[in-house]
Design an enzyme around this catalytic site. Structure first.
Site, PDB file in Angstrom:
ATOM      1  N   ASN A 109       0.797  -1.225   0.000  1.00  0.00           N
ATOM      2  CA  ASN A 109       0.000   0.000   0.000  1.00  0.00           C
ATOM      3  C   ASN A 109       0.833   1.282   0.000  1.00  0.00           C
ATOM      4  O   ASN A 109       0.564   2.200  -0.769  1.00  0.00           O
ATOM      5  CB  ASN A 109      -0.940  -0.004   1.215  1.00  0.00           C
ATOM      6  CG  ASN A 109      -2.210  -0.782   0.908  1.00  0.00           C
ATOM      7  OD1 ASN A 109      -2.734  -0.682  -0.201  1.00  0.00           O
ATOM      8  ND2 ASN A 109      -2.688  -1.561   1.850  1.00  0.00           N
ATOM      9  N   ASP A 133      -0.024  -9.560   3.258  1.00  0.00           N
ATOM     10  CA  ASP A 133      -1.273  -9.193   3.934  1.00  0.00           C
ATOM     11  C   ASP A 133      -2.504  -9.277   3.024  1.00  0.00           C
ATOM     12  O   ASP A 133      -3.636  -9.289   3.518  1.00  0.00           O
ATOM     13  CB  ASP A 133      -1.178  -7.764   4.489  1.00  0.00           C
ATOM     14  CG  ASP A 133      -0.031  -7.596   5.474  1.00  0.00           C
ATOM     15  OD1 ASP A 133       0.373  -8.608   6.074  1.00  0.00           O
ATOM     16  OD2 ASP A 133       0.465  -6.465   5.629  1.00  0.00           O
ATOM     17  N   TYR A 260       7.903 -12.871  11.642  1.00  0.00           N
ATOM     18  CA  TYR A 260       8.526 -12.723  10.328  1.00  0.00           C
ATOM     19  C   TYR A 260       8.724 -14.026   9.558  1.00  0.00           C
ATOM     20  O   TYR A 260       8.986 -13.972   8.359  1.00  0.00           O
ATOM     21  CB  TYR A 260       9.861 -11.977  10.464  1.00  0.00           C
ATOM     22  CG  TYR A 260       9.641 -10.568  10.932  1.00  0.00           C
ATOM     23  CD1 TYR A 260       9.245  -9.582  10.041  1.00  0.00           C
ATOM     24  CD2 TYR A 260       9.763 -10.240  12.274  1.00  0.00           C
ATOM     25  CE1 TYR A 260       8.993  -8.291  10.460  1.00  0.00           C
ATOM     26  CE2 TYR A 260       9.512  -8.948  12.708  1.00  0.00           C
ATOM     27  CZ  TYR A 260       9.126  -7.984  11.801  1.00  0.00           C
ATOM     28  OH  TYR A 260       8.856  -6.711  12.229  1.00  0.00           O
TER      29      TYR A 260
HETATM   30  O1  F6P Z   1       3.115  -5.870   5.378  1.00  0.00           O
HETATM   31  C1  F6P Z   1       3.624  -7.063   5.861  1.00  0.00           C
HETATM   32  C2  F6P Z   1       3.885  -6.986   7.324  1.00  0.00           C
HETATM   33  O2  F6P Z   1       4.530  -8.158   7.581  1.00  0.00           O
HETATM   34  C3  F6P Z   1       2.676  -6.760   8.227  1.00  0.00           C
HETATM   35  O3  F6P Z   1       1.850  -7.873   8.369  1.00  0.00           O
HETATM   36  C4  F6P Z   1       3.342  -6.348   9.506  1.00  0.00           C
HETATM   37  O4  F6P Z   1       2.492  -5.627  10.347  1.00  0.00           O
HETATM   38  C5  F6P Z   1       4.433  -5.473   8.991  1.00  0.00           C
HETATM   39  O5  F6P Z   1       4.743  -5.941   7.685  1.00  0.00           O
HETATM   40  C6  F6P Z   1       5.644  -5.455   9.861  1.00  0.00           C
HETATM   41  O6  F6P Z   1       6.788  -5.165   9.096  1.00  0.00           O
HETATM   42  P1  F6P Z   1       8.070  -4.327   9.564  1.00  0.00           P
HETATM   43  O7  F6P Z   1       8.387  -4.757  10.936  1.00  0.00           O
HETATM   44  O8  F6P Z   1       9.102  -4.676   8.558  1.00  0.00           O
HETATM   45  O9  F6P Z   1       7.635  -2.892   9.493  1.00  0.00           O
END
Ligand code: F6P
Length: 336
Positions: A109, A133, A260
């Site tokens: 997004n 997501d 992750y």
């Molecule tokens: O968009 C994927 C995603 O894994 C989400 O589900 C999660 O909230 C977010 O990224 C966390 O990613 P980061 O810690 O890299 O910001």
């Protein structure tokens, strides 16, 4: 033609397959020049780029992560006092100085929002949806989602062992940002007893009733799958709920946050093929001069939608989604 490719935002299984899909179609079929831009929009600010050859794109289809690297650089982000930086102008200038005729932005997004803003400045941009997501408007599925659901389902399958052996309630928190797609699909595929989605909210008494009712039917164990975006008022929804459920039901409750591992590693065959098709289709849009659009898949077909329609929107699970209705008829609780 000379095209640039970048991947931005969180990593996700299938990015390399998409890079390969764009790059090989452009290089081998259309004889274009292809420039890989490192570390998302940071690479466009620093001109950190490499010229792709067929060799660069070989052997990457099944590799996790992104060979280009990624970052969460948001060039249009305003400073604390509300000012826009010069980053958009630097990107505009570097795009032209690198001699690019088009820019492919692989991302979720946030990336598509930036892509739209660059398109409004006059750059020839094409977006490719990427996120585990599955919350992007304009496509039925984004690559990465199928792999994440497989990983989460495997984890839920394994948690069934401990749940039934120890007679415990297992609370599993999966990713999804503010959407419940992974929780719904993995919860259903992993035979969860209770699935909690941000889109539906939940009633704690009803969740506890379901756990107790199962115990009374001789099943003193339950699997609860919840989306990280579930609003509980606490920082960690699984931490909060496991505590509340143990208090209310007296059943030993444990929580697992998958984190992750859901977005790492090799993409599933379905994600490889989706990413390859989306990548190939992005190159076709460039050839046709259809810019300011994001490619997507609708009803099995490759389509494209204006970035304007994608930017700033989140595709949530419809409250009457067929999989929810189906689950309810099987006796799965959605928290109400
Ligand atoms: O968009 C994927 C995603 O894994 C989400 O589900 C999660 O909230 C977010 O990224 C966390 O990613 P980061 O810690 O890299 O910001």
């Amino acid at each position: 033609m000379k095209i640039g490719i970048l991947s931005a935002g969180g990593d996700c299984p299938g990015i390399n397959a998409a890079i390969r899909g764009v790059g090989k179609t452009a290089l081998l079929h259309y004889g274009m020049e292809v420039v890989g831009i490192h570390n998302g929009f940071s690479g466009l600010l620093d001109r950190d780029v490499e010229l792709f050859t067929e060799r660069t794109l070989s052997g990457i289809l099944g590799r996790g992560g992104t060979i280009l690297g990624t970052s969460r650089e948001k060039p249009f982000k305003k400073s604390a006092d509300g000012y826009l930086s010069h980053k958009p102008q630097i990107i505009y200038q570097n795009y032209h100085e690198l001699g690019l005729d088009a820019l492919v932005c692989i991302g979720g997004n946030g990336t598509q929002k930036t892509a739209f803003k660059l398109a409004k400045m006059g750059l020839n941009v094409v977006g490719i949806p990427k996120t585990i997501d599955n919350d992007l408007y304009g496509t039925d599925f984004s690559f990465g989602f199928d792999t994440a659901v497989s990983v989460a389902t495997d984890a839920i399958d394994r948690l069934h062992s401990t749940a039934s052996s120890h007679k415990r309630v297992m609370v599993v928190e999966v990713m999804g940002h503010s959407a419940g797609w992974i929780a719904l699909y993995a919860g259903m595929a992993g035979a969860a007893d209770i699935i909690l989605l941000p889109e539906l909210g939940y009633n704690l008494d009803k969740v506890n009733d379901k756990v107790i009712e199962r115990a009374q039917r001789g099943k003193p164990y339950s699997i609860i799958v919840l989306a990280e975006g579930l609003r509980t008022g606490a920082e960690s929804p699984s931490d909060y709920l496991s505590h509340e459920i143990e208090e209310a039901t007296g059943l030993e409750t444990r929580r697992t946050v998958l984190g992750y591992i859901q977005r790492g590693g090799s993409p599933s065959p379905a994600d490889r093929n989706l990413a390859t098709r989306l990548g190939g289709h992005a190159t076709e849009l460039i050839v046709r001069g259809e810019f300011g659009r994001m490619v997507g898949q609708r009803n099995g077909h490759m389509v494209s939608v204006p970035l304007q329609e994608v930017a700033g929107r989140t595709r949530l699970v419809p409250v009457d989604d067929d999989l929810i209705r189906c689950g309810e008829k099987l006796g799965i609780s959605f928290g109400h």
